[in-house]
Scaffold this active site. Structure first.
Site, PDB file in Angstrom:
ATOM      1  N   GLU A  63     124.475 -14.138  -0.834  1.00  0.00           N
ATOM      2  CA  GLU A  63     124.638 -15.346  -0.048  1.00  0.00           C
ATOM      3  C   GLU A  63     123.309 -15.908   0.445  1.00  0.00           C
ATOM      4  OE1 GLU A  63     127.125 -14.505   3.308  1.00  0.00           O
ATOM      5  OE2 GLU A  63     127.254 -16.599   3.899  1.00  0.00           O
ATOM      6  N   SER A  69     128.360   0.502   5.779  1.00  0.00           N
ATOM      7  CA  SER A  69     127.381   0.985   4.801  1.00  0.00           C
ATOM      8  C   SER A  69     126.979   2.439   5.044  1.00  0.00           C
ATOM      9  CB  SER A  69     126.148   0.082   4.834  1.00  0.00           C
ATOM     10  OG  SER A  69     125.584   0.101   6.121  1.00  0.00           O
TER      11      SER A  69
HETATM   12  O1  MCF Z   1     131.292 -15.924   4.853  1.00  0.00           O
HETATM   13  C1  MCF Z   1     130.697 -16.003   6.116  1.00  0.00           C
HETATM   14  C2  MCF Z   1     129.272 -15.599   5.947  1.00  0.00           C
HETATM   15  N1  MCF Z   1     129.113 -14.349   5.248  1.00  0.00           N
HETATM   16  C3  MCF Z   1     129.684 -13.168   5.609  1.00  0.00           C
HETATM   17  N2  MCF Z   1     130.667 -12.934   6.427  1.00  0.00           N
HETATM   18  C4  MCF Z   1     131.407 -13.746   7.165  1.00  0.00           C
HETATM   19  C5  MCF Z   1     131.443 -15.145   7.107  1.00  0.00           C
HETATM   20  N3  MCF Z   1     132.209 -15.598   8.076  1.00  0.00           N
HETATM   21  C6  MCF Z   1     132.714 -14.551   8.704  1.00  0.00           C
HETATM   22  N4  MCF Z   1     132.241 -13.412   8.169  1.00  0.00           N
HETATM   23  C7  MCF Z   1     132.620 -12.086   8.679  1.00  0.00           C
HETATM   24  C8  MCF Z   1     132.828 -10.993   7.681  1.00  0.00           C
HETATM   25  O2  MCF Z   1     134.078 -11.018   7.106  1.00  0.00           O
HETATM   26  O3  MCF Z   1     131.604 -11.608   9.483  1.00  0.00           O
HETATM   27  C9  MCF Z   1     131.882 -10.253   9.740  1.00  0.00           C
HETATM   28  C10 MCF Z   1     132.580  -9.745   8.495  1.00  0.00           C
HETATM   29  O4  MCF Z   1     133.737  -9.130   8.893  1.00  0.00           O
HETATM   30  C11 MCF Z   1     130.695  -9.499  10.202  1.00  0.00           C
HETATM   31  S1  MCF Z   1     129.436  -9.183   9.060  1.00  0.00           S
HETATM   32  C12 MCF Z   1     128.585 -10.664   8.944  1.00  0.00           C
END
Ligand code: MCF
Ligand code: FE
Length: 407
Positions: free
Chosen positions: A213, A149
């Site tokens: 989410e 970001s």
């Molecule tokens: O979908 C789930 C929950 N929401 C967002 N991100 C992720 C999820 N599971 C893994 N992630 C990953 C995402 O792709 O978490 C990382 C990102 O690279 C860090 S940011 C939450």
């Protein structure tokens, strides 16, 4: 050319047509599909087996959203509140990623195949899952993720993203399709959204993004308030969100193969926008339950199609689509169980295909021959119950055919 027959052939076409004592003729594509007796007449020189009792043929399941790089997690990450989860991901990410060896990822893919999945939308943050996906017979739409970001990091992050996408493109095949994932509206700078989408549009790549989410994400994006304040201050020295939800969605105009994951906190206006973008919503019921105590409000979707994703083991205890379908069936208590079961099987096949922009997801002539076969434990009293009984009782499959090959 091959012919398979079954007591029940579930086409997962738009009308959810079922053929009793059906047969499928296929090579890499489906050539014909009809009753066994009609197929016998049309192909008199081919021997067709009689259908086994309680046998089922249906399209292979499509898991439209999974993070394989997080597959080493079992009990480590904190559930119950999105910010607690996020902080636990930041704390444990390096260890978890290191534990998710190529061997472990391959084991998980094998298990996914055994539980009926023939196609995945793999969200890849680092490309550590590239090789196992390339090697697996499972079709992979490989979403290279862009995240970041902060404006001053944008060039570096974009260069890294482009190089991962380039490596994925080198591996392109009919079962490995590079694509673009934009992590989320809160975590990706508008410059990166614009540039990665320009690239995706130019090359007609599928695009997917997490979207609204959690309630914390909603508060942060709309009002720069809530639990995200501390997170952004501490980790990124940032005090305002980089975009508003609607501005974010507007950037996705003219993307042809588009999906948004979660959307549990999306507003009616957001849903209208998602509809006008012709996007599919990846519904990940277990992930929403464990991270947020939340649930996608299906009544708000109206004409928007939804597909089913397990998300990663970072927010699930299973990567089995049948497990995920059972969870969906159990949590959406307002839906009629018989009709909703049909909707769910279509979500996990037909709609998953639309989310990923492929030519799969239903047993219809000319579609890719991705087929699973299994048996129900006993006779079915009423054909209307088939979808429900399949979801309730199926744990694994007997045969998997991907692109016409027995794998
Ligand atoms: O979908 C789930 C929950 N929401 C967002 N991100 C992720 C999820 N599971 C893994 N992630 C990953 C995402 O792709 O978490 C990382 C990102 O690279 C860090 S940011 C939450
Ligand atoms: Fe996810």
């Amino acid at each position: 050319m091959n012919i398979l027959s079954a007591k029940w052939v579930i086409t997962c076409d738009e009308n959810f047509s079922i053929i009793e004592n059906g047969a499928i003729v296929f090579s890499d594509k489906i050539i014909d599909i009809d009753t066994i007796s009609n197929i016998q007449k049309k192909y008199p020189n081919e021997e067709i087996q009689e259908a086994e009792a309680n046998s089922v043929l249906m399209p292979g399941l499509i898991n439209s959203h999974v993070h394989l790089e997080f597959c080493a997690n079992t009990t480590t990450l904190k559930y119950g509140n999105f910010l607690d989860w996020l902080n636990s991901v930041i704390k444990n990410r390096d260890t978890l990623i290191e534990k998710a060896t190529q061997k472990l990822i391959s084991t998980k893919l094998d298990r996914m195949k055994k539980t009926g999945t023939t196609t995945i939308g793999a969200i890849s943050s680092y490309s550590f899952d590239l090789e196992p996906c390339v090697k697996s017979p499972i079709n992979t739409v490989f979403f290279c993720e862009i995240i970041g970001s902060k404006a001053d990091m944008a060039d570096t992050l974009f260069a890294d993203f482009k190089s991962r996408l380039e490596s994925a493109k080198q591996c392109s095949s009919k079962s490995f399709i590079p694509a673009v994932a934009i992590h989320s509206p809160y975590s990706v700078h508008p410059f990166l959204v614009r540039e990665s989408l320009a690239l995706a549009k130019k090359e007609n790549l599928a695009v997917s993004s997490h979207f609204l989410e959690s309630s914390e994400e909603f508060e942060w994006l709309h009002k720069n308030e809530g639990l995200f304040i501390d997170f952004f201050k501490n980790f990124l020295n940032q005090s305002t969100a980089v975009t508003k939800p609607m501005e974010f969605l507007t950037q996705f105009s003219n993307v042809k193969k588009l999906s948004f994951t979660h959307c549990v906190e999306a507003s009616n206006a957001d849903f209208e926008k998602i509809k006008s973008l012709n996007a599919v919503i990846n519904h990940c019921p277990t992930s929403n339950r464990v991270l947020n105590n939340s649930k996608l409000d299906l009544s708000k979707l109206k004409d928007i199609k939804f597909s089913i994703g397990t998300d990663g083991l970072s927010s699930n205890n299973s990567l089995s689509m049948f497990d995920e379908l059972r969870t969906a069936l159990m949590i959406h208590v307002d839906e009629n169980i018989i009709e909703f079961s049909k909707t769910l099987l279509k979500a996990a096949t037909l709609n998953g295909n639309i989310a990923l922009g492929l030519n799969k997801g239903s047993l219809e002539k000319q579609k890719d021959a991705d087929i699973i076969s299994f048996k129900l434990p006993d006779e079915i009293e009423d054909k209307e119950d088939l979808a429900m009984q399949i979801i309730l009782h199926t744990k694994s499959v007997n045969k998997t055919i991907i692109g016409g090959e027995f794998v």
